[in-house]
Design a protein around this motif. Structure first.
Motif, mmCIF file in Angstrom:
data_model
loop_
_atom_site.group_PDB
_atom_site.id
_atom_site.type_symbol
_atom_site.label_atom_id
_atom_site.label_comp_id
_atom_site.label_asym_id
_atom_site.label_seq_id
_atom_site.Cartn_x
_atom_site.Cartn_y
_atom_site.Cartn_z
ATOM 1 N N ILE A 39 0.860 -1.175 0.000
ATOM 2 C CA ILE A 39 0.000 0.000 0.000
ATOM 3 C C ILE A 39 0.900 1.230 0.000
ATOM 4 N N ALA A 40 0.658 2.143 -0.918
ATOM 5 C CA ALA A 40 1.403 3.399 -0.970
ATOM 6 C C ALA A 40 0.855 4.343 0.102
ATOM 7 N N PRO A 41 1.667 5.292 0.588
ATOM 8 C CA PRO A 41 1.191 6.223 1.611
ATOM 9 C C PRO A 41 -0.082 6.976 1.215
ATOM 10 N N SER A 42 -0.226 7.372 -0.043
ATOM 11 C CA SER A 42 -1.448 8.070 -0.483
ATOM 12 C C SER A 42 -2.670 7.173 -0.378
ATOM 13 N N GLN A 43 -2.513 5.917 -0.764
ATOM 14 C CA GLN A 43 -3.615 4.964 -0.656
ATOM 15 C C GLN A 43 -3.956 4.706 0.804
ATOM 16 N N LEU A 44 -2.943 4.649 1.647
ATOM 17 C CA LEU A 44 -3.135 4.398 3.065
ATOM 18 C C LEU A 44 -3.870 5.558 3.732
ATOM 19 N N ALA A 45 -3.543 6.794 3.347
ATOM 20 C CA ALA A 45 -4.204 7.959 3.916
ATOM 21 C C ALA A 45 -5.682 8.000 3.520
ATOM 22 N N GLU A 46 -5.988 7.577 2.299
ATOM 23 C CA GLU A 46 -7.371 7.592 1.819
ATOM 24 C C GLU A 46 -8.216 6.470 2.419
ATOM 25 N N ASN A 47 -7.625 5.300 2.555
ATOM 26 C CA ASN A 47 -8.383 4.125 2.977
ATOM 27 C C ASN A 47 -7.550 3.278 3.929
ATOM 28 N N PRO A 48 -7.491 3.636 5.223
ATOM 29 C CA PRO A 48 -6.671 2.866 6.161
ATOM 30 C C PRO A 48 -7.253 1.473 6.428
ATOM 31 N N ILE A 74 13.023 3.901 16.474
ATOM 32 C CA ILE A 74 13.338 4.886 15.443
ATOM 33 C C ILE A 74 12.016 5.388 14.883
ATOM 34 N N ARG A 75 11.920 6.695 14.666
ATOM 35 C CA ARG A 75 10.714 7.299 14.107
ATOM 36 C C ARG A 75 11.084 8.076 12.850
ATOM 37 N N PHE A 76 10.240 7.975 11.842
ATOM 38 C CA PHE A 76 10.419 8.740 10.616
ATOM 39 C C PHE A 76 9.097 8.734 9.873
ATOM 40 N N ASN A 77 9.006 9.522 8.824
ATOM 41 C CA ASN A 77 7.830 9.536 7.959
ATOM 42 C C ASN A 77 8.211 8.962 6.608
ATOM 43 N N VAL A 78 7.282 8.223 6.011
ATOM 44 C CA VAL A 78 7.472 7.716 4.662
ATOM 45 C C VAL A 78 6.453 8.423 3.770
ATOM 46 N N THR A 79 6.904 8.848 2.601
ATOM 47 C CA THR A 79 6.040 9.611 1.711
ATOM 48 C C THR A 79 6.179 9.136 0.273
ATOM 49 N N ASP A 80 5.125 9.375 -0.488
ATOM 50 C CA ASP A 80 5.177 9.151 -1.934
ATOM 51 C C ASP A 80 4.918 10.465 -2.664
ATOM 52 N N GLY A 81 4.983 11.558 -1.939
ATOM 53 C CA GLY A 81 4.745 12.873 -2.513
ATOM 54 C C GLY A 81 3.311 13.327 -2.354
ATOM 55 N N GLY A 82 2.394 12.406 -2.145
ATOM 56 C CA GLY A 82 0.993 12.751 -1.980
ATOM 57 C C GLY A 82 0.541 12.722 -0.540
ATOM 58 N N ALA A 83 1.161 11.893 0.267
ATOM 59 C CA ALA A 83 0.816 11.767 1.684
ATOM 60 C C ALA A 83 2.059 11.338 2.443
ATOM 61 N N SER A 84 2.050 11.631 3.728
ATOM 62 C CA SER A 84 3.170 11.268 4.593
ATOM 63 C C SER A 84 2.618 10.482 5.774
ATOM 64 N N ILE A 85 3.182 9.313 6.026
ATOM 65 C CA ILE A 85 2.712 8.436 7.095
ATOM 66 C C ILE A 85 3.831 8.273 8.129
ATOM 67 N N PRO A 86 3.539 8.539 9.421
ATOM 68 C CA PRO A 86 4.553 8.314 10.452
ATOM 69 C C PRO A 86 4.803 6.821 10.663
ATOM 70 N N VAL A 132 7.524 0.705 -5.088
ATOM 71 C CA VAL A 132 7.828 2.068 -4.660
ATOM 72 C C VAL A 132 7.938 2.983 -5.877
ATOM 73 N N ILE A 133 8.616 2.525 -6.925
ATOM 74 C CA ILE A 133 8.745 3.331 -8.146
ATOM 75 C C ILE A 133 7.365 3.621 -8.731
ATOM 76 N N ASP A 134 6.495 2.601 -8.791
ATOM 77 C CA ASP A 134 5.151 2.796 -9.334
ATOM 78 C C ASP A 134 4.359 3.805 -8.510
ATOM 79 N N ALA A 135 4.456 3.724 -7.172
ATOM 80 C CA ALA A 135 3.729 4.662 -6.307
ATOM 81 C C ALA A 135 4.258 6.080 -6.479
ATOM 82 N N LEU A 136 5.583 6.221 -6.599
ATOM 83 C CA LEU A 136 6.168 7.552 -6.780
ATOM 84 C C LEU A 136 5.827 8.126 -8.152
ATOM 85 N N LYS A 137 5.807 7.278 -9.191
ATOM 86 C CA LYS A 137 5.432 7.740 -10.527
ATOM 87 C C LYS A 137 3.987 8.217 -10.542
ATOM 88 N N GLU A 138 3.121 7.494 -9.829
ATOM 89 C CA GLU A 138 1.709 7.863 -9.761
ATOM 90 C C GLU A 138 1.520 9.253 -9.161
#
Length: 146
Positions: A39-48, A74-86, A132-138
């Motif tokens: 699941i890409a971060p944008s998809q996760l933000a829309e439909n958890p 360790i804490r960080f955020n992962v993003t695909d450019g559309g959403a950021s998930i902690p 990851v490449i597909d999610a970032l391209k999207e």
């Protein structure tokens, strides 16, 4: 005699069908936890998903968000450019794990935070997983290196 052979043949075929059905059901049951959806971060933000669902998330480690806490969390955020998930992770990170780099994590989403049980980073300087490449391209973020 001829009827007995035919009856025996039907019994063997019926037994083979039952055995095949049972083995298929057992294989499917055993694999239910081994299949993790990406699941890409944008998809996760829309439909958890549900808190008990294990899945993979991938994207870029958002620059400026990597915090090495006290202990081994360790804490960080992962993003695909559309959403950021902690993300939180307890353990040893891969050597090539860094801010701005691609990663894939396996775990669960609990209260809006992805709790990773496994973190994978690229295995060399140019590799990034296809998902990851597909999610970032999207999202229009992916820019291949020259």
């Amino acid at each position: 005699m001829k009827g007995l052979k035919k009856k025996r043949r039907i019994q063997i075929i019926a037994l083979a069908v039952v055995a095949l059905t049972l083995s298929t059901a057992l294989i499917g049951y055993a694999m239910r936890d081994g299949i993790n959806f990406f699941i890409a971060p944008s998809q996760l933000a829309e439909n958890p998903p549900a808190p008990d669902q294990v899945f993979r998330i991938g994207g870029l480690v958002e620059p400026g968000t990597l915090i090495r806490g006290q202990g081994e969390t360790i804490r960080f955020n992962v993003t695909d450019g559309g959403a950021s998930i902690p993300v939180t992770y307890s353990g040893v990170l891969p050597d090539l794990f860094n801010e701005g780099e691609g990663m894939v994590g396996t775990g669960r989403l609990v209260d809006g935070v992805f709790q990773a049980r496994e973190i994978l980073a690229r295995h060399d300087e140019t590799y990034m997983p296809k998902e990851v490449i597909d999610a970032l391209k999207e999202q229009g973020v992916y820019k291949p290196d020259a």
